[in-house]
Structures are given as C-alpha cells and as structure tokens.
Write an enzyme that holds these catalytic residues in place. Structure first.
Site, PDB file in Angstrom:
ATOM      1  N   ASP A   3      54.195  34.312   6.299  1.00 37.00           N
ATOM      2  CA  ASP A   3      52.740  34.124   6.266  1.00 37.00           C
ATOM      3  C   ASP A   3      52.352  32.731   6.757  1.00 37.00           C
ATOM      4  OD1 ASP A   3      50.113  34.808   5.788  1.00 37.00           O
ATOM      5  OD2 ASP A   3      50.179  34.294   3.664  1.00 37.00           O
ATOM      6  N   TRP A  57      48.282  27.963  10.670  1.00 34.29           N
ATOM      7  CA  TRP A  57      49.010  26.922  11.431  1.00 34.29           C
ATOM      8  C   TRP A  57      48.298  26.670  12.759  1.00 34.29           C
ATOM      9  CZ3 TRP A  57      51.295  26.712  16.221  1.00 34.29           C
ATOM     10  CH2 TRP A  57      52.165  25.629  16.457  1.00 34.29           C
ATOM     11  N   ASN A  99      50.858  32.003  10.040  1.00 33.30           N
ATOM     12  CA  ASN A  99      50.767  31.764  11.495  1.00 33.30           C
ATOM     13  C   ASN A  99      49.349  31.393  11.911  1.00 33.30           C
ATOM     14  OD1 ASN A  99      53.407  32.545  11.688  1.00 33.30           O
ATOM     15  ND2 ASN A  99      52.979  34.595  12.488  1.00 33.30           N
ATOM     16  N   ASN A 132      47.894  45.445   8.383  1.00 32.84           N
ATOM     17  CA  ASN A 132      47.587  44.578   9.541  1.00 32.84           C
ATOM     18  C   ASN A 132      46.852  45.303  10.671  1.00 32.84           C
ATOM     19  OD1 ASN A 132      50.597  42.530   9.258  1.00 32.84           O
ATOM     20  ND2 ASN A 132      48.530  42.113   8.518  1.00 32.84           N
ATOM     21  N   ARG A 189      43.305  44.139  11.585  1.00 37.23           N
ATOM     22  CA  ARG A 189      43.011  42.862  12.278  1.00 37.23           C
ATOM     23  C   ARG A 189      42.316  43.119  13.622  1.00 37.23           C
ATOM     24  NH1 ARG A 189      47.164  38.165  10.757  1.00 37.23           N
ATOM     25  NH2 ARG A 189      47.119  38.639   8.550  1.00 37.23           N
TER      26      ARG A 189
END
Ligand code: FPP
Length: 265
Positions: free
Chosen positions: A21, A26, A23, A69, A72
C-alpha cells in the site's frame, strides 16, 4: 542487485504475504501522477521477489490487485494492467533463473485478455521453478474466495459427492484458490494503515502481522530482511501457553499445509 543472504540463525517464515500500500500517496507527495507511484511500486516488487528467493522464503504472496480495485479510475486500472504485462514479459527469464514459480489467486478470468494471457504465459514459463512460489493476488478478495469455496462444496454436497461431516479446515481449504499455499506466517502491510483489507483472511489466521509506516515504493531489500528479523523474535503459540512452547509441546492442530497433507481422495 545482490544482497548477502541472512544468517541461518533467523527463523525464516515459510510464507510471507504483502499488502503493498502507498503507491498513490508516494506519487502525490512528489507531485507525480498516481500511476508513477505504481511504476515505482513495480520496481520494489522486483527487488522484493529476488530478496525473498535468495533468503529462503518458500512462498511470497503479493496483493497486486484486489477485487475492490476495479472501482478505481479507468486510467489507473489500465496502468496497473499494463504494469502487470510488463512485469510478466520483462521479468520472466530472471524469475526462471532464480527458480521462481509464478502462481495466481483470485479471479484471473476477470482481467483484460492481454493481461490474462501475459500472466498465463508467465505461469507456464516458470512452472518448473522449485525454489520459491511467487503468488500474485489478482482481482482477489478473501471473502469472495471463502464464499466461492462454500458454494462449490454446497453444490458437491447436493449431488451427494461430499458428506457434510467430511468438511474440516483442510478439506475446505482445498476448494479455495489458495489451495496450493500453506498458512501465512508473516503478513506485512506498508502505507501506514493497520488493517488487512480482505487479504488472505482464512490463511492468515495465525500470521504474525507487521505494519510499516513507509509507502510501498520505499520498500527496499533491507526492509524485508528487517521484517523477517522482527518475525524471528516473536513467539508463535498457536493457542498454547508460552511455557508449552518453550517445552516444545506440539500445537493441538497443524496450520494448513497442502505440501505435507495427503491429497483429497
Ligand atoms: C496500493 O497502493 C497498491 C495497489 C492497488 C497496486 C499494487 C501494484 C503494484 C505494486 C505494481 C504492480 C504490481 C506488480 C506485481 C508488477 P495505493 O494506490 O492504494 O496507494 P495509496 O493508498 O497511497 O493511494
């Protein structure tokens, strides 16, 4: 990049699972697109896989794409699918030369055709690997996997092919997409959250949990080695008292172990 293997004194977990978790955060912290965080995350995947194999971890399972996911933005989903194809194509020789066999859990059939084919090719190409099994969780949900197994058993029971009293923990596990994997020993999550997000719910019943505040792209080989060292210092009791563990008394049950278990008749 080569790292010195860890010393034999450490208790190496047989099965390490990772929730990768952070990414997106970041990337956002660096004014980059989220997808650039995923690309950097793929680099961390390559290093982690190699480090795990070189240090005697037999099973490494990575949460690469959850069933949730799919919600998304389309662009992000497409970027993740492309990264998987890149990984499958560019890393296959290296994976094979390291003796790594690739495996998938989850609903592979849900993936776009190109991604599915690239992953299936990778599975075939690495099928002879015997040093480490790298499992990619793709379109995976832990609850979904449990429910699918229950449904499959219900169908077989209705047809008279299985008796309800035959169904125990290992029998049930053989219906799951994780059937070829042993129990998780060490579950690592990066990104600072302290939850398991529907990952390996059945298989992590007795896993040691390590939550790290760093974002996944910051995960380097030494991070894995440090987590293994932390694991090594923990006492796993499997329901026993500490004194029983010290005396070497066996647990009342064995964790899931498809390798040591007799196959279903
Ligand atoms: C979670 O971070 C990460 C993902 C949903 C995808 C993980 C994918 C990779 C590491 C790269 C591709 C994988 C392979 C195997 C080549 P997030 O986006 O939820 O981060 P955030 O919480 O900061 O938004």
């Amino acid at each position: 990049m080569k790292k010195k293997p860890m010393t034999n004194k450490l208790n190496i977990p047989r099965h390490v699972a990772i929730i990768m978790d952070g990414n997106g955060r970041w990337a956002e912290a660096r004014n980059l697109e989220r997808v650039e965080g995923h690309a950097e995350g793929a680099r961390a995947v390559r290093e982690t896989v190699e480090t795990a194999a070189r240090n005697g971890i037999e099973y490494l399972t990575l949460y690469a794409f959850s069933a949730a996911n799919w919600a998304r933005p389309r662009r992000e989903v497409e970027a993740l699918m492309r990264l998987l194809v890149d990984f499958a194509k560019k890393e296959r020789s290296e994976l094979r030369s390291l003796g790594i066999r690739v495996n998938v859990i989850g609903q592979l059939e849900e993936l776009p055709t190109g991604t599915r084919h690239a992953v299936e090719d990778l599975i075939r190409y690495t099928a002879d690997g015997s040093k480490m099994t790298l499992t990619l969780a793709l379109s995976y949900g832990g609850r979904q996997d449990i429910v699918e197994a229950a449904r499959a058993l219900a169908v077989r029971a209705r047809a008279g092919l299985v008796l309800p009293e035959e169904i125990d923990e290992s029998f049930f596990h053989r219906e799951m997409t994780t059937r070829s994997l042993p129990d998780v020993d060490l579950l690592i999550r990066t990104g600072g959250e302290t939850r398991v997000s529907d990952f390996l719910l059945y298989e992590s019943a007795y896993a040691e949990l390590v939550f790290l505040p760093i974002m996944w792209p910051e995960f380097v080989p030494q991070t894995l080695l440090d987590a293994v060292e932390l694991y090594s210092r923990r006492e796993r009791r499997f329901g026993r008292t500490s004194a029983q563990v010290v005396r070497g008394e066996h647990a009342a049950f064995d964790p899931l172990d498809p390798v040591r278990e007799a196959p279903a008749p």
